[in-house]
Design a protein around this motif. Structure first.
Motif, PDB file in Angstrom:
ATOM      1  N   ASP A 159      -6.967  -1.517  -5.470  1.00 21.10           N
ATOM      2  CA  ASP A 159      -5.959  -0.745  -5.175  1.00 21.10           C
ATOM      3  C   ASP A 159      -5.779   0.649  -5.910  1.00 21.10           C
ATOM      4  OD1 ASP A 159      -4.427  -2.296  -3.324  1.00 21.10           O
ATOM      5  OD2 ASP A 159      -3.767  -3.384  -4.977  1.00 21.10           O
ATOM      6  N   ILE A 160      -6.187   0.591  -7.342  1.00 21.28           N
ATOM      7  CA  ILE A 160      -6.057   1.610  -8.137  1.00 21.28           C
ATOM      8  C   ILE A 160      -7.461   1.845  -9.065  1.00 21.28           C
ATOM      9  CG2 ILE A 160      -4.970   3.470  -9.723  1.00 21.28           C
ATOM     10  CD1 ILE A 160      -2.306   2.268  -8.616  1.00 21.28           C
ATOM     11  N   ASN A 171       0.859  -1.112  -0.105  1.00 21.63           N
ATOM     12  CA  ASN A 171       0.178  -0.166   0.010  1.00 21.63           C
ATOM     13  C   ASN A 171       0.785   1.353   0.070  1.00 21.63           C
ATOM     14  OD1 ASN A 171      -2.465  -1.374   0.021  1.00 21.63           O
ATOM     15  ND2 ASN A 171      -2.503  -1.667   2.126  1.00 21.63           N
ATOM     16  N   SER A 194      -7.767   5.362  -5.020  1.00 24.12           N
ATOM     17  CA  SER A 194      -7.307   4.088  -4.207  1.00 24.12           C
ATOM     18  C   SER A 194      -8.207   3.749  -3.291  1.00 24.12           C
ATOM     19  CB  SER A 194      -5.964   4.217  -3.797  1.00 24.12           C
ATOM     20  OG  SER A 194      -5.887   5.131  -2.676  1.00 24.12           O
ATOM     21  N   ARG A 235       2.230   1.815  -3.657  1.00 20.93           N
ATOM     22  CA  ARG A 235       1.311   2.342  -4.192  1.00 20.93           C
ATOM     23  C   ARG A 235       0.740   3.502  -4.028  1.00 20.93           C
ATOM     24  NH1 ARG A 235      -4.175   0.371  -2.087  1.00 20.93           N
ATOM     25  NH2 ARG A 235      -3.262   2.329  -0.702  1.00 20.93           N
ATOM     26  N   LEU A 267       0.588   6.763  -6.646  1.00 20.36           N
ATOM     27  CA  LEU A 267      -0.565   7.425  -6.690  1.00 20.36           C
ATOM     28  C   LEU A 267      -0.468   9.027  -6.301  1.00 20.36           C
ATOM     29  CD1 LEU A 267      -3.481   6.851  -7.634  1.00 20.36           C
ATOM     30  CD2 LEU A 267      -4.019   6.389  -5.222  1.00 20.36           C
TER      31      LEU A 267
END
Length: 195
Positions: free
Chosen positions: A57-58, A18, A47, A21, A25
């Protein structure tokens, strides 16, 4: 492009899916200057949104033109390392069971019949060999991946060799999953090293 920027800027990352990510992001895909530079101004990136029986996640939603609230792409992120590379209980197994299978089991929607996966490589490895390991797990496991075509290389960008795709069945439809393998092994630091 975000991957190349992270490498060029020598961004330190924690070994946490996370958090990696979130760097992609919030440091890049949600910043207007990067979105313009990358030609992504017509997309909204979010997200951790609820999706059927999971959290994506996205989410990538085209905003110009806006079609409807269900018209978006999903990218699932998973870490990859060298532990138990042919087993169903290692990170490679999770890439299949908690990644690919989220699409093939309808846990995640496939409005455009195309979605994506990002493999965060957190230990130095031969990525092409690891694709072979992932395909072995797909072929030899009880995971419901409904695979029609194993993960195969597909060039998506110049000067980047680790893009792939696979095809799967979902009901009467065929879906495509694109796979990007991002080698962050030299950027990963343990929490004690960051402090």
């Amino acid at each position: 492009m975000c991957y190349k920027l992270i490498l060029a800027e020598n961004v330190v990352l924690q070994n946490d899916e996370n958090k990696i990510r979130d760097v992609i992001l919030y440091n890049y895909l949600k910043k207007d200057n990067y979105k313009k530079q990358l030609g992504l101004s017509d997309y909204l990136f979010d997200s951790e949104l609820p999706e059927n029986t999971g959290r994506i996640d996205i989410r990538i939603m085209p905003i110009n033109p806006f079609v409807n609230d269900d018209a978006y792409y999903i990218v699932e992120c998973k870490r990859l390392d060298n532990s138990n590379v042919n087993g169903v209980s290692g990170l490679n197994g999770e890439y299949i069971s908690e990644g690919i299978c989220r699409y093939t089991s309808s846990k995640y929607s496939c409005y455009y019949k195309t979605n994506g996966m990002i493999g965060f490589v957190v230990q130095s490895m031969n990525i092409q060999d690891n694709i072979t390991h992932l395909n072995n797990i797909i072929s030899n496991s009880a995971f419901p991946s409904n695979t029609r075509q194993n993960i195969q290389q597909r060039k998506l960008a110049d000067n980047f060799d680790y893009s792939y795709y696979s095809t799967h069945t979902l009901g009467n439809d065929e879906i495509v999953i694109y796979h990007l393998m991002l080698d962050f092994s030299s950027n990963i630091k343990e929490k004690s090293e960051i402090a």
